[in-house]
Write a protein that holds these residues in place. Structure first.
Motif, PDB file in Angstrom:
ATOM      1  N   HIS A  91       0.819  -1.208   0.000  1.00 54.42           N
ATOM      2  CA  HIS A  91       0.000   0.000   0.000  1.00 54.42           C
ATOM      3  C   HIS A  91       0.858   1.265   0.000  1.00 54.42           C
ATOM      4  O   HIS A  91       0.533   2.241  -0.678  1.00 54.42           O
ATOM      5  CB  HIS A  91      -0.933   0.003   1.206  1.00 54.42           C
ATOM      6  N   ILE A  92       1.936   1.249   0.773  1.00 51.95           N
ATOM      7  CA  ILE A  92       2.836   2.402   0.859  1.00 51.95           C
ATOM      8  C   ILE A  92       4.275   1.893   0.896  1.00 51.95           C
ATOM      9  O   ILE A  92       4.564   0.860   1.511  1.00 51.95           O
ATOM     10  CB  ILE A  92       2.547   3.253   2.119  1.00 51.95           C
ATOM     11  N   VAL A 101      -0.842  -1.844   9.587  1.00 53.48           N
ATOM     12  CA  VAL A 101      -1.012  -3.178  10.180  1.00 53.48           C
ATOM     13  C   VAL A 101       0.169  -4.087   9.900  1.00 53.48           C
ATOM     14  O   VAL A 101       0.261  -5.177  10.473  1.00 53.48           O
ATOM     15  CB  VAL A 101      -2.302  -3.840   9.659  1.00 53.48           C
ATOM     16  N   GLY A 102       1.073  -3.682   9.021  1.00 54.61           N
ATOM     17  CA  GLY A 102       2.239  -4.502   8.721  1.00 54.61           C
ATOM     18  C   GLY A 102       3.335  -3.676   8.080  1.00 54.61           C
ATOM     19  O   GLY A 102       3.060  -2.711   7.363  1.00 54.61           O
ATOM     20  N   ALA A 103       4.585  -4.036   8.370  1.00 55.49           N
ATOM     21  CA  ALA A 103       5.732  -3.326   7.795  1.00 55.49           C
ATOM     22  C   ALA A 103       6.868  -4.311   7.605  1.00 55.49           C
ATOM     23  O   ALA A 103       7.074  -5.214   8.437  1.00 55.49           O
ATOM     24  CB  ALA A 103       6.167  -2.172   8.698  1.00 55.49           C
ATOM     25  N   GLN A 159       3.088  -9.937   6.092  1.00 55.04           N
ATOM     26  CA  GLN A 159       2.412  -8.805   6.725  1.00 55.04           C
ATOM     27  C   GLN A 159       2.045  -7.712   5.724  1.00 55.04           C
ATOM     28  O   GLN A 159       1.154  -6.903   5.992  1.00 55.04           O
ATOM     29  CB  GLN A 159       3.297  -8.201   7.825  1.00 55.04           C
ATOM     30  N   VAL A 160       2.737  -7.660   4.587  1.00 52.96           N
ATOM     31  CA  VAL A 160       2.544  -6.532   3.666  1.00 52.96           C
ATOM     32  C   VAL A 160       1.979  -6.933   2.309  1.00 52.96           C
ATOM     33  O   VAL A 160       1.382  -6.091   1.617  1.00 52.96           O
ATOM     34  CB  VAL A 160       3.875  -5.766   3.468  1.00 52.96           C
ATOM     35  N   THR A 161       2.138  -8.167   1.870  1.00 57.18           N
ATOM     36  CA  THR A 161       1.592  -8.603   0.583  1.00 57.18           C
ATOM     37  C   THR A 161       1.048 -10.019   0.714  1.00 57.18           C
ATOM     38  O   THR A 161       1.224 -10.681   1.738  1.00 57.18           O
ATOM     39  CB  THR A 161       2.659  -8.587  -0.537  1.00 57.18           C
ATOM     40  N   LYS A 169       1.499  -2.089   4.918  1.00 61.49           N
ATOM     41  CA  LYS A 169       0.123  -2.480   4.619  1.00 61.49           C
ATOM     42  C   LYS A 169      -0.795  -1.750   5.578  1.00 61.49           C
ATOM     43  O   LYS A 169      -0.510  -1.672   6.780  1.00 61.49           O
ATOM     44  CB  LYS A 169      -0.063  -3.993   4.765  1.00 61.49           C
ATOM     45  N   LEU A 170      -1.910  -1.216   5.049  1.00 60.13           N
ATOM     46  CA  LEU A 170      -2.831  -0.405   5.836  1.00 60.13           C
ATOM     47  C   LEU A 170      -4.145  -1.142   6.092  1.00 60.13           C
ATOM     48  O   LEU A 170      -4.486  -2.094   5.393  1.00 60.13           O
ATOM     49  CB  LEU A 170      -3.130   0.914   5.113  1.00 60.13           C
ATOM     50  N   ARG A 171      -4.862  -0.649   7.097  1.00 56.91           N
ATOM     51  CA  ARG A 171      -6.189  -1.210   7.374  1.00 56.91           C
ATOM     52  C   ARG A 171      -7.146  -0.923   6.223  1.00 56.91           C
ATOM     53  O   ARG A 171      -7.926  -1.769   5.825  1.00 56.91           O
ATOM     54  CB  ARG A 171      -6.748  -0.598   8.665  1.00 56.91           C
ATOM     55  N   ASP A 172      -7.064   0.283   5.700  1.00 49.48           N
ATOM     56  CA  ASP A 172      -7.942   0.713   4.613  1.00 49.48           C
ATOM     57  C   ASP A 172      -7.073   1.198   3.459  1.00 49.48           C
ATOM     58  O   ASP A 172      -6.422   2.234   3.555  1.00 49.48           O
ATOM     59  CB  ASP A 172      -8.865   1.830   5.084  1.00 49.48           C
ATOM     60  N   LEU A 173      -7.040   0.428   2.361  1.00 51.48           N
ATOM     61  CA  LEU A 173      -6.176   0.787   1.241  1.00 51.48           C
ATOM     62  C   LEU A 173      -6.583   2.100   0.594  1.00 51.48           C
ATOM     63  O   LEU A 173      -5.774   2.763  -0.061  1.00 51.48           O
ATOM     64  CB  LEU A 173      -6.149  -0.341   0.215  1.00 51.48           C
ATOM     65  N   ASN A 174      -7.849   2.492   0.760  1.00 49.18           N
ATOM     66  CA  ASN A 174      -8.318   3.736   0.154  1.00 49.18           C
ATOM     67  C   ASN A 174      -7.790   4.972   0.870  1.00 49.18           C
ATOM     68  O   ASN A 174      -7.937   6.087   0.358  1.00 49.18           O
ATOM     69  CB  ASN A 174      -9.848   3.766   0.130  1.00 49.18           C
ATOM     70  N   ARG A 175      -7.194   4.797   2.030  1.00 52.20           N
ATOM     71  CA  ARG A 175      -6.611   5.914   2.766  1.00 52.20           C
ATOM     72  C   ARG A 175      -5.104   5.997   2.575  1.00 52.20           C
ATOM     73  O   ARG A 175      -4.410   6.678   3.330  1.00 52.20           O
ATOM     74  CB  ARG A 175      -6.930   5.799   4.255  1.00 52.20           C
ATOM     75  N   ALA A 176      -4.595   5.302   1.567  1.00 56.44           N
ATOM     76  CA  ALA A 176      -3.147   5.239   1.368  1.00 56.44           C
ATOM     77  C   ALA A 176      -2.540   6.621   1.148  1.00 56.44           C
ATOM     78  O   ALA A 176      -1.483   6.944   1.706  1.00 56.44           O
ATOM     79  CB  ALA A 176      -2.817   4.320   0.189  1.00 56.44           C
ATOM     80  N   ARG A 177      -3.198   7.443   0.330  1.00 57.49           N
ATOM     81  CA  ARG A 177      -2.632   8.769   0.057  1.00 57.49           C
ATOM     82  C   ARG A 177      -2.616   9.627   1.319  1.00 57.49           C
ATOM     83  O   ARG A 177      -1.637  10.332   1.592  1.00 57.49           O
ATOM     84  CB  ARG A 177      -3.436   9.450  -1.043  1.00 57.49           C
TER      85      ARG A 177
END
Length: 417
Positions: A68-69, A96-98, A129-131, A230-238
């Motif tokens: 996600h980021i 949620v993951g790095a 955790q990320v993919t 990795k984020l909880r909500d992918l739509n909030r990535a920006r």
């Protein structure tokens, strides 16, 4: 409670009988208009649903490989303190993951066959955790052990090179060694311990995975060059990316998945808008066929209109009769189109394979398109505008003929009756 006579007569004219050849022809034209509206609405729903499904499918598969980021070190180099960076990004409640990583372009060779690929150094324990590559690789990521120089290839890349598990490939690193004989490329023999299939042809044919420590040794780096989140909500990535850019202690480059693939998603949105406009014109053409239908009906019913006027019907009531007739055609055509379009859109995953088998052809070759099956996702945000536009166009098409009907002079219409 009795229905208004305008509604009753308008509906009767819609179901015009075939007592005369002229009435039958008018009824046929009305049916063609209804069918045109239905097909136009159905085509809009099917196309928009397929494009929604295509976008969602590609996005989900893309995010199965891309995080996600991504946080890169200053100037694209190594992270000054990877543990500190991991600790800081994990403080954000949306993360949620790095996992740390190294990425660079390289060449993969086997015999005389040589392919360009993106080499990604990962930490196998943190990668899940990320993919979703751990699931796509079916446990093969655990075989990436530091110091053993193992490698995992994308399934399409392995197939193109004819590589199987246990074979050896040569990784050619960019920026070779300087020797008295000139610049010699750095070569490292790697053992293939498995493949992954993400379902995304671009990554399956051009991505390889190695352990992050092995990647650092091969490319002469002292540590990871970035951290993937990795984020909880992918739509909030920006939004989260902008927040991390201001809270991280250091001059880091933060990129989210929407910016990395902005060109592709912008192109899909533009294509979707253009298809909506083009197919709406089909609905408009079908809706305005109602004009000719109603004009012919008004001409045919001039005597009936004159009799109604002499019995006390107002011009507004006459206009209402023909508005009801045209509106009935538009409503029935729109509803039929909605039902037919949704039936096709929700079953397209069954219909397309059946057509491919019947025609012995592939509609989505994997080497051309990013996915190999036809997805579909009907959304109410698309269906409602389609239905509203179809109804509005149908109502608009009834106004002029209905107004002309209300202007019929009873004495003149009955003169030759």
């Amino acid at each position: 409670m009795a229905l208004p006579y305008e509604l009753v007569l308008g509906w009767r004219y819609t179901r015009a009988g075939r007592a005369t050849r002229r009435n039958g022809f008018i009824s046929f034209i009305s049916g063609v208009s209804m069918l045109g509206i239905a097909l136009g609405v159905a085509a809009l729903i099917i196309v928009l649903s397929v494009m929604n499904g295509f976008q969602k499918e590609v996005r989900d598969r893309m995010l199965g490989v891309v995080s996600h980021i991504e946080v890169y070190g200053p100037g694209g180099g190594m992270l000054p303190d990877v543990n500190r960076t991991l600790e800081e990004v994990r403080r954000n409640p949306e993360v949620v993951g790095a996992a740390p990583f190294i990425t660079t372009q390289s060449l993969i060779a086997r015999g005389e066959d040589m392919r360009g690929a993106i080499v990604r150094g990962i930490e196998p324990a943190l990668e899940p955790q990320v993919t979703d590559l751990a699931a796509a690789g079916k446990g093969t990521l655990d075989k990436l052990v530091a110091g053993q120089f193992n490698i995992v290839l994308g399934a399409e890349l392995a197939r193109a090179m004819g590589v199987r598990t246990g074979d050896a490939v040569t990784l050619i690193a960019p920026g070779g060694q300087v020797t008295p004989a000139g610049v010699v490329p750095r070569l490292k023999q790697m053992t293939v311990v498995g493949t992954f299939d993400s379902g995304h042809f671009e990554y399956d044919s051009g991505l390889v995975l190695v352990h992050v420590d092995d990647a650092a040794r091969i490319f002469r780096l002292e540590g990871p060059t970035g951290v993937r989140l990795k984020l909880r909500d992918l739509n909030r990535a920006r939004e989260v990316g902008a927040e991390l850019a201001t809270t991280l202690s250091g001059d880091f480059l933060v990129r989210d998945w929407t910016r990395q693939n902005r060109t592709w998603f912008s192109a899909v949105q533009l294509e979707k808008r253009m298809m909506f406009i083009i197919l709406t014109l089909i609905v408009a053409v079908a809706a305005f066929n109602l004009v000719s239908t109603l004009v012919m009906t008004v001409t045919d019913k001039r005597a009936d209109i004159a009799i109604l006027r002499t019995l006390g019907a107002s011009p507004g009531s006459i206009m209402g009769i023909f508005v009801v007739q045209g509106a009935a055609v538009g409503v029935i055509g729109t509803l039929a189109g909605l039902l037919f379009g949704l039936a096709i859109a929700t079953n397209i995953d069954v219909l397309v394979p059946a057509l491919e088998q019947m025609l012995n052809a592939s509609f989505l070759p994997k080497d051309i398109y990013l996915i190999s099956r036809m997805p579909s996702e009907p959304q109410s945000s698309d269906i409602m505008p389609v239905a509203i536009i179809s109804l509005v166009l149908s109502f608009a098409a009834t106004l002029y003929p209905s107004w002309r009907a209300s202007r019929v002079n009873p004495a003149e219409a009955l003169r030759y009756e």
